[in-house]
Write an enzyme that holds these catalytic residues in place. Structure first.
Site: not given
Ligand code: ARG
Ligand code: GLU
Length: 695
Positions: A83, A219, A627
């Site tokens: 991502h 990921d 991330s």
């Molecule tokens: N929750 C994770 C973050 O905050 C992954 C986001 C990417 N994945 C998604 N399904 N949008 O970045």
């Molecule tokens: N998916 C998040 C990012 O893009 C990390 C997850 C979180 O916020 O802990 O940094």
């Protein structure tokens, strides 16, 4: 015997109760070093951060300013999340070469794809410059006077700081302006895409599984840093060569199990751990719900259209992911705050603070802070909501409104100074082109109709028939001619005329009111931080995240999200197959991966139990920006790749609770398994240094 048992219990309890915190890597000696070792680490503070010798920090790069990445070979191979590389993968994708859907693997250096604008930045050294930056700042100054002296001092410090020609410096405020650090950095700008799994692996489970556990997402994506012939940062050139890093992370084939030490090293973006109870209440009961509603309204349209058309799916992939991500996070944040009784607990803590003020004789100096917060937040609430809702509508969700908003800014710039014409035109042209690259008129019209009423305005579908902005060529024609002509043309446009009064209102009252109130609240928050550290000096204080390099550590641990339910900390490939829904846009599994699972063709990548691990949980305190951060084992090897947190624990940005806050990592063995067995990119495996620290 009994006493010893009790003692052990006490110590364990102490340690787990105290986890959390994002620590400054140059200040780990002492408390952090010994706490890490008590959790199982064999690393010294100097192994992690050393200015004179290579150390772990030399392998950690800030990826495009928003994510983290780490070097995993002596030829600049870099690992980050799928991502995090998503918009690069998307930008190389087309209906013919659908790398989002099918994945991408460069089988040689020549096949690696350059990415304009993408950069990775390393930290060379960190220096405390508090005395220099706060020199001459006094309590009697106004907030504006203080800030301008701080800016002046910090600019002076940066200008005179010794550095090499290819390096940069920046200063950042910590503990709400109670401390300042200067960073010497190196930024690499020739970063090429090396590999990405298909979205059905890299984004497996998509929005349904985002922010939740049990998780089965691979990921990850891979890039390579290129440098000039002297191994120094350089713009893209055919003649650049793979970067030779000061340090790269060896990759462990032995993995981790429950209770093992882990450390996550990266660039957390923003947290707010020292808010008063009244602020947490405002955010969760008033602020979040309105923004959740706006995003939900936009997603309803975007999601439906993406399922109908592949062209829309490719165009809106990144945007949809961005909108859905925070939408779901805010819902989880609200849940966690409520479930853990965070507001009541924060109030209790505030009573402790008040008692301490009395005991320390600090009541006269700081007793006004909490009552003042109560008063200020009452007044701030509506401004904060209104301003953020505007951003959600005019920048985040509705693209036609976004184009008008940027054009409005150009009109204002031209009115105050016609000389900026060429620059303003070029920048707006870039914006419009960028937006139109991923624009679909029907999707955007649907979004407009859904979100505008939530901002308290009547939507107007007819502007999608008459405005020049809905088509790139006609939009660019509006920018032809001199300043006067452009202003005249913009104002004659139907969508422009529709949105202009709403944007006027934003600039004339909503934003200035917000800024004024926010400045007062920030100043009080600075004072509160000072007061906390004076009144309760034995508490552990870590500075809020501010996109600088931090160390967070903990152990591999499951958790209990609700009564009678316990989540094991590790998931396996079997679980991917359990979730498999043929042809589903979120839970499809590629044939090849199902075949590998069927034939148990797992290579070296299975756990002792014969299964391929996919994701695992830890008590590391992370946030957005972490991330792509490496999860590092007790000996300094790479065991995981951080990419998310569990839903119940996303409140850790305001309230870290060791009971339910967990970060989610991809097991590195899953990454290796996919690269080797699924993609056949064995040359990349050969490049890495694989180790067996547990044998
Ligand atoms: N929750 C994770 C973050 O905050 C992954 C986001 C990417 N994945 C998604 N399904 N949008 O970045
Ligand atoms: N998916 C998040 C990012 O893009 C990390 C997850 C979180 O916020 O802990 O940094």
């Amino acid at each position: 015997m009994r006493i010893i048992k009790l003692l052990c219990f006490f110590i364990v309890f102490q340690v787990s109760a105290q986890q959390g915190g994002m620590w400054i890597p140059s200040l780990l000696e002492g408390m952090n070093e010994s706490e890490m070792q008590s959790l199982g680490s064999q690393l010294s503070a100097k192994d992690i951060y050393d200015v004179n010798n290579s150390s772990l920090k030399d392998a950690i790069g800030h990826f495009n300013g928003g994510c983290t990445s780490e070097v995993i070979s002596d030829r600049g191979l870099v690992l980050t999340n799928h991502h995090c590389g998503f918009s690069q993968i998307q930008s190389h994708s087309s209906l013919e070469n659908d790398y989002l859907k099918d994945g991408f693997w460069a089988m040689s250096l020549e096949e690696e794809l350059p990415n304009e604008g993408l950069f990775i930045e390393f930290i060379v050294s960190i220096h405390d410059v508090t005395d220099t930056v706060l020199n001459g700042v006094t309590d009697s100054m106004t907030e504006k006077e203080k800030q301008s002296l701080i800016t002046k001092n910090s600019n002076a410090a940066m200008e005179t700081w010794p550095k090499e020609a290819w390096q940069d410096v920046k200063t950042k405020s910590f503990y709400k302006g109670n401390q300042y650090f200067l960073f010497v950095t190196e930024r690499f700008e020739d970063i090429r895409l090396v590999g990405a799994p298909p979205s059905s692996i890299g984004k497996f489970g998509s929005d349904t599984d985002n922010w939740v556990f049990p998780r089965h997402t691979g990921d990850f994506s891979m890039f390579r840093i290129y440098a000039n012939k002297d191994n120094k940062p350089a713009k893209y050139s055919k003649d650049n060569v793979p970067y030779k890093p000061k340090h790269f992370l060896p990759v462990s084939l032995d993995g981790v199990e429950e209770g093992d030490f882990t450390m996550v090293f990266g660039f957390p973006g923003r947290t707010n751990e020292y808010l008063p109870a009244v602020a947490i209440e405002h955010i969760t009961s008033e602020f979040n719900p309105t923004n959740i509603a706006i995003r939900e309204a936009a997603l309803k349209v975007i999601d439906a259209k993406m399922k109908e058309s592949d062209a829309v799916r490719i165009k809106y992939a990144s945007k949809q992911a961005r909108i859905a991500n925070a939408w779901k996070k805010w819902i989880g944040e609200n849940l966690g705050i409520e479930k853990s009784n965070a507001v009541a607990k924060r109030r209790e803590f505030e009573e402790t603070f008040k008692r301490a003020l009395k005991e320390e004789g600090l009541e006269d100096k700081y007793g006004h802070i909490l009552p003042k917060f109560d008063k200020l937040y009452k007044d701030f609430a509506q401004s904060n909501i209104k301003r953020r809702n505007f951003i959600e509508v005019f920048i985040v969700t509705n693209e036609l409104m976004h184009m008008i908003f940027r054009s409005y800014q150009v009109e204002q710039a031209l009115l105050s100074n016609p000389e900026v014409l060429d620059r303003a035109k070029a920048s707006l042209k870039g914006r419009l082109e960028g937006i139109h690259k991923n624009f679909d008129i029907e999707v955007d019209k649907g979004v407009h109709l859904n979100v505008m009423p939530l901002y308290g305005k009547t939507a107007n579908a007819s502007i999608y028939e008459t405005s020049a902005f809905v088509n790139l060529d006609s939009a660019l024609q509006l920018l032809e001619g001199d300043a006067q002509t452009i202003i005249k043309n913009l104002n004659a446009d139907s969508a422009y005329a529709y949105a202009k009064p709403i944007i006027d209102e934003f600039y004339s009252s909503i934003d200035p009111e917000f800024q004024e109130k926010n400045e007062v609240i920030n100043a009080l928050q600075t004072e509160y931080m000072t007061a906390l550290m004076k009144a309760l000096p034995d508490e552990r204080y870590f500075p809020d995240a501010n996109s600088t390099l931090r160390v967070t550590y903990g152990q591999v641990r499951g958790y209990s999200p609700r009564d009678a339910v316990y989540y094991n900390p590790v998931t396996y490939l079997d679980g991917v197959i359990e979730k498999y829904v043929p042809g589903d846009y979120e839970f499809d599994v590629p044939q090849k991966l199902r075949d590998l699972h069927n034939s148990k063709d797992y290579g070296n990548y299975a756990d002792k139990n014969g299964k391929v691990p996919v994701c695992f949980l830890g008590t590391n305190h992370t946030t957005g920006g972490n991330s792509g951060s490496p999860a590092i084992d007790a000996q300094g090897n790479l065991v995981g790749l951080n990419f998310d947190r569990v839903w119940e624990g996303t409140m850790s940005d305001m309230n870290y609770d060791p009971e339910i806050c967990r970060n989610i990592m991809v097991d590195l063995r899953y990454v290796l398994f996919i690269v080797d067995k699924y993609a056949g990119a064995t040359h990349l495996i050969d490049e890495m240094k694989l180790v067996h620290p547990k044998q």
